[in-house]
Design an enzyme around this catalytic site. Structure first.
Site, PDB file in Angstrom:
ATOM      1  N   CYS A  87       0.830  -1.219   0.000  1.00 11.43           N
ATOM      2  CA  CYS A  87       0.000   0.000   0.000  1.00 11.43           C
ATOM      3  C   CYS A  87       0.860   1.263   0.000  1.00 11.43           C
ATOM      4  O   CYS A  87       0.332   2.369  -0.106  1.00 11.43           O
ATOM      5  CB  CYS A  87      -0.935   0.001   1.195  1.00 11.43           C
ATOM      6  SG  CYS A  87      -1.611  -1.625   1.549  1.00 11.43           S
ATOM      7  N   HIS A 336      -9.249   4.311  -0.990  1.00 11.19           N
ATOM      8  CA  HIS A 336      -7.892   3.767  -0.888  1.00 11.19           C
ATOM      9  C   HIS A 336      -7.580   2.837  -2.053  1.00 11.19           C
ATOM     10  O   HIS A 336      -7.458   1.630  -1.878  1.00 11.19           O
ATOM     11  CB  HIS A 336      -7.754   3.059   0.469  1.00 11.19           C
ATOM     12  CG  HIS A 336      -6.403   2.514   0.766  1.00 11.19           C
ATOM     13  ND1 HIS A 336      -5.234   3.044   0.252  1.00 11.19           N
ATOM     14  CD2 HIS A 336      -6.018   1.475   1.561  1.00 11.19           C
ATOM     15  CE1 HIS A 336      -4.196   2.341   0.704  1.00 11.19           C
ATOM     16  NE2 HIS A 336      -4.650   1.386   1.494  1.00 11.19           N
TER      17      HIS A 336
END
Lengths: 388, 136
Positions: A87, A336
């Site tokens: 991420c 996200h």
């Protein structure tokens, strides 16, 4: 090493963008940034693209070349590099591009970040995200991505008295900010009760403590600072950049409630910028789960270890607080798309430092910080920016 | 984990079935899973890492109850998952079994037990390994 500035930003809307493909998204964000900066395609020396798992999410690897082609640069044969750190892929792509300009090898580079996560069903998206964990010694035994953060939350509550309500208030605050952000996936406020009453995912974290699965892309144009004024009146300089790693599984860490990848990356960035955490006017931090924002503001040095929950109660992290955190709505409300996140965080800080963040503008913001975490903290990138 | 990863599982049988870690003969630190070298002693530890069987005794350092599991574990949810501080030093992530989910607490004393972990469907391999249960 020479100074490097951000001279253009581009960002797509984040969300379930079923009508847009991977290549459309990156091309859309890219052309926005190029127009914003005023550069022409011929001036671009290289592309850097953050993407966590295009291979699993859309069945496509070779992302560097794909992005160069989709952006219309195939005839110019511009070098293009894909960067992966789960991420934190986006934040790391920025750092790699920053090095290339700071070194003098390149004058202008484009940084992209992208993830297209909703072409697979929800359970598969969870499986793919869990590949950022230790597959053999965590996931194999039944650990999920939210489960790992939930274990941090359980221990944080035990050690420091952090409450379920404090966790939920992080989501309330970020949704309030997201409601003001036209790019956000969730442009709406959330009540404390809704967050507390959402179905459990991994106790103590409920569904609304988790950031969503999203599609989206973001792009930046980096330029040697000495040439930045040629393109824009409002360049934003990168004054510090840090990156650090830690054990892949959470259980390997010395302290379950501290991300040392954050503390080390932050120390590196603060040292280069020659500032203390108290000098930061605004920060975009990696709130993939509500507990993650509490950990982040502690590990970045904004509050003492253990005081992250109280900081929420004392409202020091709201838009008009002492240290506004996640004015964009954060990962929680803005969305996200993992590879895009680290790039979008910097895009938001650039808008804040230029004074162009409209309703979510933090007053008199001069120095901003971004904090991008890989999975459960095995990697972290911190960047610090200042208006020139 | 990737489907049909039989070799990958097969080479981890000593660790998963019998909790075999290793120990640095320079500093006596114990590792699980085994490491090629000791991160503290580094080159001095090379060739001096010896197999070491863990007792399987430890206590809950932190835990969660998993309600949303991956497909492989769906039938088991809700289940407790914990980071366990083992007596000999290493920490380990595993499920806690044979107890009510309400009973799981930080500090609870545990002992490892040999169980089925997951499988690759009706025609695939069955994977076994460690889970933990309450110890008095």
């Amino acid at each position: 090493m020479r100074d490097v500035a951000v001279i253009g930003v581009g960002i797509t809307k984040f969300g379930e963008l079923w009508d847009k493909s991977f290549r459309q998204l990156i091309a859309e964000a890219g052309s926005q940034a190029i127009i914003d900066s005023g550069i022409s395609g011929k001036e671009i020396d290289a592309l850097y693209v953050g993407s966590m798992s295009a291979g699993r999410f859309v069945g496509q690897e070779h992302v560097g070349a794909l992005v160069a082609d989709a952006s219309g640069f195939s005839q110019m044969h511009i070098p293009s590099i894909r960067v992966e750190s789960a991420c934190a892929s986006g934040g790391l792509a920025v750092r790699q591009g920053y090095f290339s300009v700071a070194s003098g090898m390149n004058d202008i580079v484009v940084i992209g970040g992208i993830e297209k996560m909703t072409d697979v069903v929800g359970t598969e998206a969870s499986n793919i995200l869990a590949t950022g964990l230790d597959q053999e010694w965590e996931a194999f035994f039944g650990a999920t991505f939210p489960g790992i953060y939930a274990m941090i939350a359980t221990r944080h509550m035990h050690d420091f008295g952090t409450t379920r309500e404090q966790l939920a208030q992080v989501a309330v605050k970020n949704h309030a900010n997201g409601a003001l952000n036209p790019y956000a996936q969730f442009k709406r406020e959330m009540k404390l009760e809704s967050i507390l009453n959402a179905p459990m995912v991994a106790s103590p974290l409920g569904m609304l403590d988790c950031s969503p699965v999203s599609d989206g892309a973001a792009t930046l144009i980096l330029c040697a600072a000495e040439k930045a004024k040629k393109y824009t009146d409002k360049p934003v300089k990168i004054i510090g950049s840090g990156q650090a790693s830690d054990t892949l599984p959470l259980h390997g860490r010395n302290d379950i409630c501290t991300f040392e990848s954050t503390t080390y990356a932050a120390r590196m960035a603060y040292k280069q910028a020659n500032i203390e955490p108290s000098k930061i006017d605004v920060a975009e931090v990696h709130d993939c789960f509500t507990i993650a924002e509490i950990l982040a503001i502690e590990d970045l040095g904004f509050v003492k270890k253990g005081d992250g929950g109280k900081a929420i109660d004392n409202k020091i992290t709201t838009l008009d607080g002492k240290i506004p955190i996640n004015p964009s709505g954060g990962l929680k409300a803005k969305g996200h798309p993992v590879g895009a996140t680290g790039v979008a965080q910097i895009a938001e800080i650039v808008l804040q430092l230029r004074g162009e963040a409209d309703k979510r503008q933090v007053k008199d913001a001069k120095i901003g910080l971004t904090h991008n975490v890989g999975a459960s903290g095995a990697s972290c990138v911190v960047n610090i920016l200042e208006a020139m | 984990m990737a489907e049909g990863a039989v070799p990958r599982f097969w080479r981890e049988i000593p660790q998963r079935y019998n909790l075999i870690g290793n120990k640095c003969n320079e500093c006596e630190k114990v590792f699980f899973p085994p490491r090629e070298s000791c991160p503290e002693c580094r080159r001095k530890s090379m060739g001096k890492m010896k197999d070491f069987k863990l007792s399987g005794e430890g206590e809950v350092l932190t835990y969660t109850i998993i309600y949303e599991a991956s497909e492989k574990f769906e039938g088991q949810a809700p289940y407790p998952l914990a980071i366990i501080q083992l007596k000999e030093g290493p920490k380990i992530t595993a499920q806690i079994v044979d107890c009510d989910i309400e009973d799981v607490k930080i500090g609870m004393k545990l002992k490892s037990t040999f169980r089925k972990i997951q499988d690759d469907g009706y025609v695939g391999a069955i994977y076994y390994g460690y889970k933990f249960k309450k110890r008095n």
